[in-house]
Motif scaffolding. Structure first.
Motif, PDB file in Angstrom:
ATOM      1  N   ASP A   8       0.830  -1.212   0.000  1.00 57.50           N
ATOM      2  CA  ASP A   8       0.000   0.000   0.000  1.00 57.50           C
ATOM      3  C   ASP A   8       0.861   1.257   0.000  1.00 57.50           C
ATOM      4  O   ASP A   8       0.529   2.242  -0.668  1.00 57.50           O
ATOM      5  N   ASP A  11       2.236   1.619  -3.541  1.00 53.57           N
ATOM      6  CA  ASP A  11       1.161   2.088  -4.421  1.00 53.57           C
ATOM      7  C   ASP A  11       0.854   3.562  -4.190  1.00 53.57           C
ATOM      8  O   ASP A  11       0.600   4.312  -5.139  1.00 53.57           O
ATOM      9  N   GLU A  12       0.876   3.976  -2.923  1.00 61.95           N
ATOM     10  CA  GLU A  12       0.635   5.378  -2.569  1.00 61.95           C
ATOM     11  C   GLU A  12       1.689   6.278  -3.208  1.00 61.95           C
ATOM     12  O   GLU A  12       1.379   7.332  -3.769  1.00 61.95           O
ATOM     13  N   ALA A  15       1.219   6.466  -7.014  1.00 60.95           N
ATOM     14  CA  ALA A  15       0.038   7.239  -7.404  1.00 60.95           C
ATOM     15  C   ALA A  15       0.367   8.719  -7.608  1.00 60.95           C
ATOM     16  O   ALA A  15      -0.339   9.423  -8.327  1.00 60.95           O
ATOM     17  N   LEU A  16       1.451   9.184  -7.014  1.00 61.70           N
ATOM     18  CA  LEU A  16       1.839  10.594  -7.152  1.00 61.70           C
ATOM     19  C   LEU A  16       2.473  10.898  -8.506  1.00 61.70           C
ATOM     20  O   LEU A  16       2.637  12.054  -8.866  1.00 61.70           O
ATOM     21  N   ASN A  17       2.847   9.872  -9.252  1.00 58.98           N
ATOM     22  CA  ASN A  17       3.412  10.046 -10.590  1.00 58.98           C
ATOM     23  C   ASN A  17       2.796   8.971 -11.485  1.00 58.98           C
ATOM     24  O   ASN A  17       3.221   7.822 -11.466  1.00 58.98           O
ATOM     25  N   GLU A  18       1.796   9.341 -12.267  1.00 57.45           N
ATOM     26  CA  GLU A  18       1.041   8.374 -13.062  1.00 57.45           C
ATOM     27  C   GLU A  18       1.844   7.726 -14.186  1.00 57.45           C
ATOM     28  O   GLU A  18       1.413   6.737 -14.768  1.00 57.45           O
ATOM     29  N   TYR A  21       4.973   2.749 -12.886  1.00 55.73           N
ATOM     30  CA  TYR A  21       4.184   1.556 -12.607  1.00 55.73           C
ATOM     31  C   TYR A  21       5.079   0.480 -12.012  1.00 55.73           C
ATOM     32  O   TYR A  21       6.280   0.441 -12.246  1.00 55.73           O
TER      33      TYR A  21
END
Length: 153
Positions: A8, A11-12, A15-18, A21
């Motif tokens: 988590d 992933d957090e 999520a700040l840089n799309e 991955y």
């Protein structure tokens, strides 16, 4: 070490840089956390540091001892995620399937399949000699056993 908590946190941070991955995530028995990330436009060192700090800053080394490694896939690392194929359009790939090995330029990639193109020498339909022909192969991701980007110097 709670794997869900660590995942988590990764992933957090992602999520700040799309454009980033996750490729691989693992925690070994001796609490070595390994995170491999890639990006649509590469991954700067600053992003690896940011992800590492997000995870490290939210875990307590006093409670549980661990080591953390956030890296990008090396050049010999096979492609694992569909976004990696899209990122490598117009590059030469070596692709292994159950039946054959192909090497060609990745000309297209979508959610279901990739398309490789290459030139091959084949016997002329009439007469002696060979002629160069364009070949194309469409492969579904489920057919691909391994795919690597070929480095050309």
């Amino acid at each position: 070490m709670n794997q869900t908590t660590v995942k988590d946190l990764v992933d957090e941070a992602l999520a700040l840089n799309e454009s980033l991955y996750l490729i691989e995530f693992s925690i070994s028995e001796n609490n070595k956390i390994q995170v491999v990330v890639d990006g649509d436009n590469g991954v700067p060192l600053s992003e690896c540091i940011r992800i590492s700090r997000n995870v490290d800053g939210n875990l307590d080394k006093e409670v549980e001892d661990y080591s953390l490694e956030v890296t990008t896939p090396d050049i010999a690392h096979p492609l694992k995620v569909k976004r990696q194929y899209i990122k490598n359009i117009n590059r030469i790939l070596k692709v292994k399937t159950a039946e054959e090995e192909l090497e060609g330029t990745l000309i297209a990639a979508d959610e279901d399949k990739i398309v490789l193109q290459w030139k091959a020498r084949e016997p002329k339909p009439v007469g002696k000699g060979k002629v160069t022909v364009d070949k194309t192969a469409t492969l579904e991701y489920k057919e691909i056993k391994e795919a690597k980007v070929k480095i050309v110097f």
